[in-house]
Design an enzyme around this catalytic site. Structure first.
Site, PDB file in Angstrom:
ATOM      1  N   ILE A 137      65.793 -30.974 -25.607  1.00 31.67           N
ATOM      2  CA  ILE A 137      65.101 -32.177 -25.562  1.00 31.67           C
ATOM      3  C   ILE A 137      64.527 -32.730 -26.883  1.00 31.67           C
ATOM      4  O   ILE A 137      63.899 -33.720 -27.008  1.00 31.67           O
ATOM      5  CB  ILE A 137      63.758 -32.507 -24.715  1.00 31.67           C
ATOM      6  N   ASP A 162      50.085 -34.868 -37.405  1.00 26.20           N
ATOM      7  CA  ASP A 162      51.592 -35.249 -37.224  1.00 26.20           C
ATOM      8  C   ASP A 162      51.655 -36.268 -35.979  1.00 26.20           C
ATOM      9  O   ASP A 162      52.415 -35.971 -35.390  1.00 26.20           O
ATOM     10  CB  ASP A 162      52.461 -34.133 -37.178  1.00 26.20           C
TER      11      ASP A 162
END
Lengths: 311, 388
Positions: free
Chosen positions: A15, A140
């Site tokens: 994914i 992040d």
């Protein structure tokens, strides 16, 4: 020991590349539920698993105890030896089908209603406040790792991973998007939890714009794009410990944020500017942002969910 | 909390020799399960997951965890434990719950900061609430061990780990974490008797990775086990334990509750050492795993005060009253812990597993373990010895 048997997940699909390795969608053989598997290969020398890995994963497990609604569940951790020098640590997270990126893409024209954006921001800041008060920074944050469930619940993912991977990153050439990076990271100055607030500000703008606010192609270009909006900071504001000189950038004055994010009301614009503040020490904190007029006002049923929030 | 384990890199082997001079040989455990055993590990012996639950413990677990009112179940309401300052307690109660609560909160915040358990005073109370909530995760429903382990084998292992821990100059938190990991490991991971010592050492190693700055080398740990296991085996056990425990290394050591309560109660150094000694003895007692860290801490402080019988002062009594409004749990549980530990302390000097006794007989610890009253500690509780 038959380690295959002790790993009750079957992979379904890949994914995502992810900066740190491939992420797999898998099925928990026992419950039939979908999970997301993230693996990191850790160098194991003669002292066994590195202290940093042990501590960071233990920290994620500790956060898990709080069961925070806006943080993705860590369901399982496995350590499997690959070779004498390498151990694979697999983190098993709950699987959420949709991230904020696809959520924004799927939103019908003209985009998300303002109240929806407000709710998403509240949940996002709530999760972030929780991480920050546990001394975890995300580092992040971007629409791809902010998950949105089908009920509209926001869940932060991939936090704390940066530190688990950082010791082993030299091995893989990492491509990380620059678009959500704050000036202090781009300038390689010291940084802390305010980095996430900057990213949140960028994402906040993106929810209205449905496209990123600053799309730089290099670190310098990214800084240039930022200064086009917030203006070139003064000489005093420029961090002392950086090698990049302020003189490299053209003198720019700040422009009204509403030029870039037109659909936003006044209070939203005010909050966004507090998040997109150049000086990390002056940038608003997650908990203070939650108190901001823009998010405060009406007492919607969502506040019930948030009252569980920060321990 | 993790401070440097050793100030300098001391050669481990020297320490080992010194330790051997003053107490029974360290490697008795390794010798006990000889190499023959290890070559034929009884992997088939599956640990039985115990379903049996002592009703008393289950009740303990169901105690309300709601902090606002939950922790203010001071056992003054339960009466009788400490008569000497009950007047003061009444005084506090006259000021009402709210007064006591804010007083306690202030004291907890001060003590948390003093003990370096929080990095910011504003977070201190939240951290404390988290400690209280979290301690439920560190207790067990039942003291029963899966077969073939017995309390006796466990005690031998704990005693040996206490010696290794002391030799390696680790923090006390590391020991409490190691024993907690071991208790969980014994119940959650399939280990053969032959690998029991390996499990123990790996738990200590992992606890050190979590808490300490300096780690022993794996080869040193193998040496301590008489090289009965290889480095490879040790590292394999490390992965097994980490996976088995799901990397969950969080633990709220009873020692933190003890130091916190003692600091609020303004206990003397001697009372604190005595309580620390008794608390460490609780590691050796398999029955103690069902009690909450907070209960253990409260019970050892009560017992230490009774043993030492220091003359009361008005300030000391008030402080003790504030501190004792924290303890969760019933008087029965506290008395039972005191009973177990009074019994353990009374026979500590003549037991085979006396690492803790020896450790706390030093001048540094104010010779608490050889305090004469301890030999008759059970009389202090005015109860017959427990049937075990």
């Amino acid at each position: 020991m038959a380690q295959g048997a002790s790993f009750p997940y079957e992979q379904v699909a890949e994914i995502g590349g992810g900066a740190y390795g491939t992420v797999y969608k898998a099925r928990d053989v026992e419950s039939g539920k979908f999970v997301a598997l993230k693996s990191v290969r850790v160098q194991t020398d003669q002292d066994g698993l590195p202290i940093s890995t042990v501590r960071e994963v233990a920290l994620l497990k500790r956060l898990e105890q709080f069961d925070h609604p806006n943080v993705v569940r860590l369901m399982d951790v496995c350590a499997i030896q690959r070779t004498d020098q390498e151990t694979k640590v697999t983190l098993v997270f709950e699987h959420v089908d949709q991230d904020l990126k696809t959520y924004l893409e799927k939103a019908p024209v003209p985009g998300l209603p303002p109240d929806r954006i407000k709710d998403l921001m509240r949940q996002l800041l709530c999760g972030l406040g929780f991480l920050h008060s546990n001394r975890v920074m995300h580092r992040d944050l971007k629409p791809e790792n902010i998950l949105v469930t089908s009920q509209g619940q926001v869940k932060l993912a991939d936090f704390g991973l940066a530190r688990i991977y950082s010791c082993h990153m030299a091995l893989t050439p990492v491509v990380v998007t620059l678009w959500y990076r704050p000036p202090e990271v781009l300038l390689r100055s010291s940084y802390a939890t305010p980095v996430d607030i900057w990213s949140t500000g960028c994402i906040f703008a993106e929810m209205f714009r449905r496209k990123p606010l600053f799309c730089g192609e290099s670190e310098a270009d990214q800084l240039g794009k930022i200064f086009e909006v917030i203006g070139l900071p003064s000489e005093e504001e420029w961090p002392k410990d950086v090698t990049i000189s302020r003189k490299h950038f053209p003198p720019l004055f700040p422009r009204p944020i509403t030029d870039f994010v037109p659909e936003m009301d006044e209070q939203g614009a005010e909050l966004m500017l507090e998040m997109l503040t150049f000086d990390p020490l002056k940038r608003i904190s997650a908990l203070n942002a939650l108190e901001h007029e823009y998010l405060k006002e009406e007492e919607t049923p969502d506040t019930e969910r948030e009252s569980v929030a920060v321990p | 909390m993790a401070k440097t384990g050793f100030c300098e890199a001391k050669p481990l082997l020297d320490l080992h020799k010194k330790a051997e001079e003053r107490r029974p040989p360290l490697r008795t455990w390794a010798n006990a399960c000889g190499p023959k055993d290890r070559r034929h590990p009884q992997e088939g012996a599956e640990p039985r997951r115990s379903q049996k639950v002592e009703p008393e413990c289950r009740w303990e677990r169901r105690l309300p965890v709601s902090i606002k009112d939950g922790i203010i179940t001071g056992y003054y309401e339960n009466v009788g434990l400490l008569n000497e300052c009950s007047d003061k307690a009444m005084l506090l109660y006259h000021h009402g719950f709210q007064g006591l609560h804010s007083l306690l909160r202030h004291e907890v915040e001060k003590a948390m900061e003093k003990l370096d358990l929080t990095w910011d005073r504003a977070c201190a109370w939240d951290m404390f609430e988290h400690m209280i909530r979290n301690q439920y995760r560190n207790t067990f429903l039942s003291a029963e061990l899966p077969r073939p382990f017995t309390d006796a084998t466990r005690t031998v292992l704990v005693d040996w780990l206490i010696q290794v821990h002391e030799m390696l100059h680790f923090q006390d938190e590391t020991l409490y974490l190691a024993i907690n990991l071991m208790n969980r490991g014994l119940r959650q991971i399939k280990v053969s008797t032959a690998n029991l010592q390996l499990l123990g050492v790996v738990c200590l190693f992992l606890a050190a990775k979590k808490e300490e700055c300096l780690l022993p080398e794996v080869s040193e740990l193998c040496y301590l086990m008489d090289n009965g296991y290889t480095k490879r085996q040790l590292l394999r056990m490390e992965r097994k334990v980490l996976s088995g425990l799901q990397f969950d290394l969080s633990h709220c050591p009873p020692l933190h509750f003890l130091l916190l309560t003692a600091s609020i109660a303004r206990c003397s150094a001697k009372v604190v050492w005595m309580a620390r000694y008794l608390l460490e003895l609780s590691l050796l007692e398999g029955q103690c795993v069902v009690y909450l860290p907070m209960q253990l801490a409260g019970a050892v402080l009560c017992l230490a005060r009774r043993v030492l019988q220091e003359p009361p002062t008005p300030d000391g009594d008030t402080a003790w009253c504030i501190a004792s409004s924290i303890h969760i749990g019933s008087e029965t549980a506290l008395l039972r812990i005191m009973h177990i530990l009074a019994g353990a302390a009374a026979k500590a000097h003549c037991r085979e597993n006396r690492a803790t006794f020896v450790k706390y007989s030093s001048a540094l610890t104010m010779h608490v373990s050889s305090h004469p009253v301890l030999q008759n500690a059970l009389c202090l509780l005015a109860l017959p010895p427990l049937h075990t």
